[in-house]
Structures are given as C-alpha cells and as structure tokens.
Design a protein around this motif. Structure first.
Motif, PDB file in Angstrom:
ATOM      1  N   UNK A  17       0.819  -1.224   0.000  1.00 13.49           N
ATOM      2  CA  UNK A  17       0.000   0.000   0.000  1.00 13.49           C
ATOM      3  C   UNK A  17       0.844   1.262   0.000  1.00 13.49           C
ATOM      4  N   UNK A  18       1.878   1.328   0.821  1.00  9.84           N
ATOM      5  CA  UNK A  18       2.669   2.552   0.908  1.00  9.84           C
ATOM      6  C   UNK A  18       3.432   2.821  -0.385  1.00  9.84           C
ATOM      7  N   UNK A  19       3.932   1.776  -1.032  1.00  5.47           N
ATOM      8  CA  UNK A  19       4.630   1.960  -2.312  1.00  5.47           C
ATOM      9  C   UNK A  19       3.654   2.432  -3.382  1.00  5.47           C
ATOM     10  N   UNK A  20       2.461   1.855  -3.401  1.00  8.38           N
ATOM     11  CA  UNK A  20       1.435   2.288  -4.352  1.00  8.38           C
ATOM     12  C   UNK A  20       1.010   3.716  -4.051  1.00  8.38           C
ATOM     13  N   UNK A  21       0.858   4.020  -2.789  1.00 12.28           N
ATOM     14  CA  UNK A  21       0.491   5.371  -2.372  1.00 12.28           C
ATOM     15  C   UNK A  21       1.527   6.383  -2.851  1.00 12.28           C
ATOM     16  N   UNK A  22       2.801   6.045  -2.759  1.00 14.92           N
ATOM     17  CA  UNK A  22       3.871   6.951  -3.196  1.00 14.92           C
ATOM     18  C   UNK A  22       3.769   7.240  -4.696  1.00 14.92           C
ATOM     19  N   UNK A  23       3.469   6.219  -5.489  1.00 16.78           N
ATOM     20  CA  UNK A  23       3.316   6.429  -6.931  1.00 16.78           C
ATOM     21  C   UNK A  23       2.113   7.337  -7.207  1.00 16.78           C
ATOM     22  N   UNK A  24       1.011   7.097  -6.515  1.00 12.86           N
ATOM     23  CA  UNK A  24      -0.183   7.926  -6.707  1.00 12.86           C
ATOM     24  C   UNK A  24       0.058   9.362  -6.245  1.00 12.86           C
ATOM     25  N   UNK A  25       0.830   9.539  -5.186  1.00 10.79           N
ATOM     26  CA  UNK A  25       1.163  10.895  -4.733  1.00 10.79           C
ATOM     27  C   UNK A  25       2.048  11.613  -5.746  1.00 10.79           C
ATOM     28  N   UNK A  26       2.949  10.888  -6.410  1.00 11.02           N
ATOM     29  CA  UNK A  26       3.736  11.488  -7.506  1.00 11.02           C
ATOM     30  C   UNK A  26       2.804  11.945  -8.625  1.00 11.02           C
ATOM     31  N   UNK A  27       1.804  11.126  -8.930  1.00  9.49           N
ATOM     32  CA  UNK A  27       0.833  11.496  -9.960  1.00  9.49           C
ATOM     33  C   UNK A  27       0.050  12.738  -9.541  1.00  9.49           C
ATOM     34  N   UNK A  28      -0.286  12.821  -8.271  1.00  9.97           N
ATOM     35  CA  UNK A  28      -1.001  13.997  -7.773  1.00  9.97           C
ATOM     36  C   UNK A  28      -0.144  15.245  -7.917  1.00  9.97           C
ATOM     37  N   UNK A  78       2.303   1.945 -15.362  1.00 10.11           N
ATOM     38  CA  UNK A  78       3.183   0.792 -15.527  1.00 10.11           C
ATOM     39  C   UNK A  78       3.913   0.421 -14.249  1.00 10.11           C
ATOM     40  N   UNK A  79       4.329   1.429 -13.482  1.00 14.31           N
ATOM     41  CA  UNK A  79       5.021   1.171 -12.204  1.00 14.31           C
ATOM     42  C   UNK A  79       4.044   0.676 -11.136  1.00 14.31           C
ATOM     43  N   UNK A  80       2.798   1.147 -11.202  1.00 18.27           N
ATOM     44  CA  UNK A  80       1.812   0.803 -10.181  1.00 18.27           C
ATOM     45  C   UNK A  80       1.192  -0.578 -10.389  1.00 18.27           C
ATOM     46  N   UNK A  81       1.016  -0.996 -11.617  1.00 17.22           N
ATOM     47  CA  UNK A  81       0.298  -2.244 -11.907  1.00 17.22           C
ATOM     48  C   UNK A  81       0.812  -3.453 -11.129  1.00 17.22           C
ATOM     49  N   UNK A  82       2.121  -3.664 -11.005  1.00 13.13           N
ATOM     50  CA  UNK A  82       2.582  -4.848 -10.261  1.00 13.13           C
ATOM     51  C   UNK A  82       2.233  -4.808  -8.771  1.00 13.13           C
ATOM     52  N   UNK A  83       1.845  -3.660  -8.257  1.00 11.09           N
ATOM     53  CA  UNK A  83       1.535  -3.505  -6.836  1.00 11.09           C
ATOM     54  C   UNK A  83       0.048  -3.663  -6.534  1.00 11.09           C
ATOM     55  N   UNK A  84      -0.777  -3.739  -7.582  1.00  9.00           N
ATOM     56  CA  UNK A  84      -2.232  -3.692  -7.437  1.00  9.00           C
ATOM     57  C   UNK A  84      -2.839  -5.079  -7.516  1.00  9.00           C
ATOM     58  N   UNK A  85      -3.677  -5.399  -6.509  1.00  9.32           N
ATOM     59  CA  UNK A  85      -4.423  -6.655  -6.510  1.00  9.32           C
ATOM     60  C   UNK A  85      -5.800  -6.474  -7.138  1.00  9.32           C
ATOM     61  N   UNK A  86      -6.341  -5.254  -7.077  1.00 11.05           N
ATOM     62  CA  UNK A  86      -7.667  -5.005  -7.644  1.00 11.05           C
ATOM     63  C   UNK A  86      -8.006  -3.536  -7.652  1.00 11.05           C
TER      64      UNK A  86
END
Length: 106
Positions: A17-28, A78-86
């Motif tokens: 979650x935290x790694x995915x959150x970091x990518x989404x925060x970069x997008x923000x 592309x960076x986020x997809x491997x971290x996502x279950x759904x």
C-alpha cells in the motif's frame, strides 16, 4: 460542459500500500500543472490496511481521458500495476460544494 469525477478503490497486494500510495502521490504532484485536473486526493482506508481511495475531479470527461494518454501517466500506471491486486471505480458528476468552482456560480 459538465465536470467529471471518480472514486477509485485500489487494493494493493499485501504490504504494498505505501509503495502504491507513493506512486499515486507522484501522480497527484504532476497533476498540479494540469489545469483540467481540479482535485486528485489519495486516501488510506482506516480499517483496510491494503486499500487506498483516490478522489478525482476533472474539468470534463475528455480531460480525464486525455490525461491517461500522457507519457508520465502511462509510466506511473506501468510502475503501479505490479503492486495492485484489484481496482473498483465509480464515475461521478460533481454538482457543487466546497473546494470546486462551477460556471453556474455554485
């Protein structure tokens, strides 16, 4: 033209979650320079340790679609997809409230 919004529920793979959150925060942060993106908020769910909610508001549905074609957006996905279950999303049409400006003055 109507505003376009979305609530997206991302379920991260366990412990990601935290790694995915970091990518989404970069997008923000990148969205700060996109005038058509009016709101992009990342939220952690209090009771679900692997869940994030993203709240988005765009000037139009077309602006949102155009953002998905940007190189930076595609790279982040592309960076986020491997971290996502759904992912589950609900498209919304914002009609007013605090924090957004509407052409009808609301």
């Amino acid at each position: 033209m109507s505003k376009f919004g979305m609530y997206a529920k991302f379920t991260a793979k366990p412990g990601e979650r935290d790694a995915l959150s970091a990518i989404l925060l970069e997008s923000a942060a990148a969205a700060e320079v996109v005038a058509e993106c009016e709101l992009y908020i990342i939220n952690h769910a209090e009771t679900e340790p692997d869940v994030l909610w993203v709240t988005e508001v765009w000037s139009s549905r077309e602006a949102h679609a155009a953002s998905l074609a940007l190189d930076a957006t595609r790279a982040a996905i592309g960076r986020a997809m491997p971290l996502i279950a759904g992912v589950e999303s609900t498209k919304i049409q914002p009609v007013g409230g605090k924090g957004l400006t509407f052409s009808n003055g609301i």
